[in-house]
Design a protein around this motif. Structure first.
Motif, PDB file in Angstrom:
ATOM      1  N   TYR A   7     -10.462  -6.208   1.748  1.00  0.00           N
ATOM      2  CA  TYR A   7      -9.760  -6.619   0.538  1.00  0.00           C
ATOM      3  C   TYR A   7      -8.681  -7.632   0.880  1.00  0.00           C
ATOM      4  N   CYS A   8      -8.345  -8.458  -0.108  1.00  0.00           N
ATOM      5  CA  CYS A   8      -7.215  -9.376   0.016  1.00  0.00           C
ATOM      6  C   CYS A   8      -5.943  -8.578  -0.256  1.00  0.00           C
ATOM      7  N   VAL A   9      -4.975  -8.699   0.592  1.00  0.00           N
ATOM      8  CA  VAL A   9      -3.733  -7.949   0.443  1.00  0.00           C
ATOM      9  C   VAL A   9      -3.065  -8.241  -0.900  1.00  0.00           C
ATOM     10  N   ASP A  10      -3.085  -9.491  -1.338  1.00  0.00           N
ATOM     11  CA  ASP A  10      -2.447  -9.851  -2.610  1.00  0.00           C
ATOM     12  C   ASP A  10      -3.249  -9.403  -3.836  1.00  0.00           C
ATOM     13  N   ASN A  11      -4.497  -8.970  -3.648  1.00  0.00           N
ATOM     14  CA  ASN A  11      -5.336  -8.581  -4.773  1.00  0.00           C
ATOM     15  C   ASN A  11      -5.300  -7.081  -5.045  1.00  0.00           C
ATOM     16  N   LEU A  12      -4.850  -6.298  -4.094  1.00  0.00           N
ATOM     17  CA  LEU A  12      -4.857  -4.838  -4.225  1.00  0.00           C
ATOM     18  C   LEU A  12      -3.423  -4.323  -4.303  1.00  0.00           C
ATOM     19  N   PRO A  13      -3.088  -3.512  -5.316  1.00  0.00           N
ATOM     20  CA  PRO A  13      -1.720  -2.999  -5.447  1.00  0.00           C
ATOM     21  C   PRO A  13      -1.279  -2.237  -4.196  1.00  0.00           C
ATOM     22  N   SER A  14      -0.019  -2.378  -3.835  1.00  0.00           N
ATOM     23  CA  SER A  14       0.496  -1.787  -2.594  1.00  0.00           C
ATOM     24  C   SER A  14       0.379  -0.266  -2.575  1.00  0.00           C
ATOM     25  N   ASP A  15       0.564   0.408  -3.715  1.00  0.00           N
ATOM     26  CA  ASP A  15       0.450   1.867  -3.720  1.00  0.00           C
ATOM     27  C   ASP A  15      -0.980   2.311  -3.425  1.00  0.00           C
ATOM     28  N   LEU A  16      -1.954   1.554  -3.871  1.00  0.00           N
ATOM     29  CA  LEU A  16      -3.345   1.877  -3.582  1.00  0.00           C
ATOM     30  C   LEU A  16      -3.690   1.542  -2.128  1.00  0.00           C
ATOM     31  N   ARG A  17      -3.169   0.437  -1.626  1.00  0.00           N
ATOM     32  CA  ARG A  17      -3.407   0.070  -0.216  1.00  0.00           C
ATOM     33  C   ARG A  17      -2.952   1.175   0.718  1.00  0.00           C
ATOM     34  N   ALA A  18      -1.813   1.781   0.422  1.00  0.00           N
ATOM     35  CA  ALA A  18      -1.247   2.824   1.283  1.00  0.00           C
ATOM     36  C   ALA A  18      -2.098   4.090   1.293  1.00  0.00           C
ATOM     37  N   ALA A  19      -2.938   4.272   0.291  1.00  0.00           N
ATOM     38  CA  ALA A  19      -3.727   5.496   0.174  1.00  0.00           C
ATOM     39  C   ALA A  19      -5.172   5.341   0.642  1.00  0.00           C
ATOM     40  N   LEU A  20      -5.523   4.180   1.168  1.00  0.00           N
ATOM     41  CA  LEU A  20      -6.912   3.926   1.544  1.00  0.00           C
ATOM     42  C   LEU A  20      -7.259   4.522   2.904  1.00  0.00           C
ATOM     43  N   PRO A  21      -8.523   4.949   3.062  1.00  0.00           N
ATOM     44  CA  PRO A  21      -8.963   5.463   4.366  1.00  0.00           C
ATOM     45  C   PRO A  21      -9.205   4.336   5.372  1.00  0.00           C
ATOM     46  N   ALA A  22      -9.519   4.717   6.589  1.00  0.00           N
ATOM     47  CA  ALA A  22      -9.630   3.773   7.704  1.00  0.00           C
ATOM     48  C   ALA A  22     -10.729   2.727   7.533  1.00  0.00           C
ATOM     49  N   GLU A  23     -11.782   3.015   6.777  1.00  0.00           N
ATOM     50  CA  GLU A  23     -12.849   2.028   6.627  1.00  0.00           C
ATOM     51  C   GLU A  23     -12.455   0.849   5.729  1.00  0.00           C
ATOM     52  N   CYS A  24     -11.272   0.916   5.154  1.00  0.00           N
ATOM     53  CA  CYS A  24     -10.763  -0.165   4.311  1.00  0.00           C
ATOM     54  C   CYS A  24      -9.786  -1.021   5.115  1.00  0.00           C
ATOM     55  N   VAL A  25     -10.070  -2.320   5.171  1.00  0.00           N
ATOM     56  CA  VAL A  25      -9.278  -3.235   5.986  1.00  0.00           C
ATOM     57  C   VAL A  25      -8.750  -4.367   5.117  1.00  0.00           C
ATOM     58  N   GLY A  26      -7.454  -4.604   5.190  1.00  0.00           N
ATOM     59  CA  GLY A  26      -6.835  -5.675   4.422  1.00  0.00           C
ATOM     60  C   GLY A  26      -6.671  -6.945   5.226  1.00  0.00           C
ATOM     61  N   TRP A  27      -6.848  -8.065   4.562  1.00  0.00           N
ATOM     62  CA  TRP A  27      -6.678  -9.382   5.165  1.00  0.00           C
ATOM     63  C   TRP A  27      -5.798 -10.232   4.252  1.00  0.00           C
ATOM     64  N   PRO A  28      -5.070 -11.178   4.812  1.00  0.00           N
ATOM     65  CA  PRO A  28      -4.284 -12.070   3.963  1.00  0.00           C
ATOM     66  C   PRO A  28      -5.172 -12.856   2.999  1.00  0.00           C
ATOM     67  N   CYS A  29      -6.399 -13.160   3.423  1.00  0.00           N
ATOM     68  CA  CYS A  29      -7.306 -13.924   2.564  1.00  0.00           C
ATOM     69  C   CYS A  29      -8.746 -13.656   3.003  1.00  0.00           C
ATOM     70  N   LEU A  30      -9.630 -13.512   2.016  1.00  0.00           N
ATOM     71  CA  LEU A  30     -11.054 -13.336   2.313  1.00  0.00           C
ATOM     72  C   LEU A  30     -11.850 -14.604   2.039  1.00  0.00           C
ATOM     73  N   GLN A  31     -11.145 -15.727   1.855  1.00  0.00           N
ATOM     74  CA  GLN A  31     -11.802 -17.022   1.641  1.00  0.00           C
ATOM     75  C   GLN A  31     -12.723 -17.014   0.422  1.00  0.00           C
ATOM     76  N   ARG A  32     -12.237 -16.455  -0.674  1.00  0.00           N
ATOM     77  CA  ARG A  32     -13.010 -16.428  -1.925  1.00  0.00           C
ATOM     78  C   ARG A  32     -12.434 -17.385  -2.957  1.00  0.00           C
TER      79      ARG A  32
END
Length: 67
Positions: A7-32
Motif C-alpha cells: 500500500y501507499c503510505v499516503d493512501n491508507l489511514p495511519s490508524d489502519l496502518r498500525a493495525a495491519l499484519p506482517a504481510e502488509c507492507v507500506g511504501w512511499p509510492c507504488l508508482q500508480r
C-alpha cells in the motif's frame, strides 16, 4: 490467503496502518501515477485492487486488521 499486500503510505489511514499484519507492507509510492489521491487501493500479490474503503479491500483479501 495472500502472500503480500502493498500500500501507499499516503493512501491508507495511519490508524489502519498500525493495525495491519506482517504481510502488509507500506511504501512511499507504488508508482500508480496519482491513484492514491483518487480512491482506496492495494496491491494484492502484485495485482491492483480498488474499492470504496481499505477495510473492505483487506477483508476481500482475507486480511483482518488487529484492532
Amino acid at each position: 490467503m495472500v502472500d503480500r499486500i502493498e500500500y501507499c503510505v499516503d493512501n491508507l489511514p495511519s490508524d489502519l496502518r498500525a493495525a495491519l499484519p506482517a504481510e502488509c507492507v507500506g511504501w512511499p509510492c507504488l508508482q500508480r501515477c496519482g491513484l492514491c489521491y483518487d480512491e482506496p487501493f492495494l496491491a494484492v500479490d502484485g495485482e491492483l485492487v480498488t474499492g470504496d474503503d481499505h477495510e473492505e479491500l483487506l477483508a476481500d483479501a482475507g486480511v483482518s486488521p488487529d484492532r
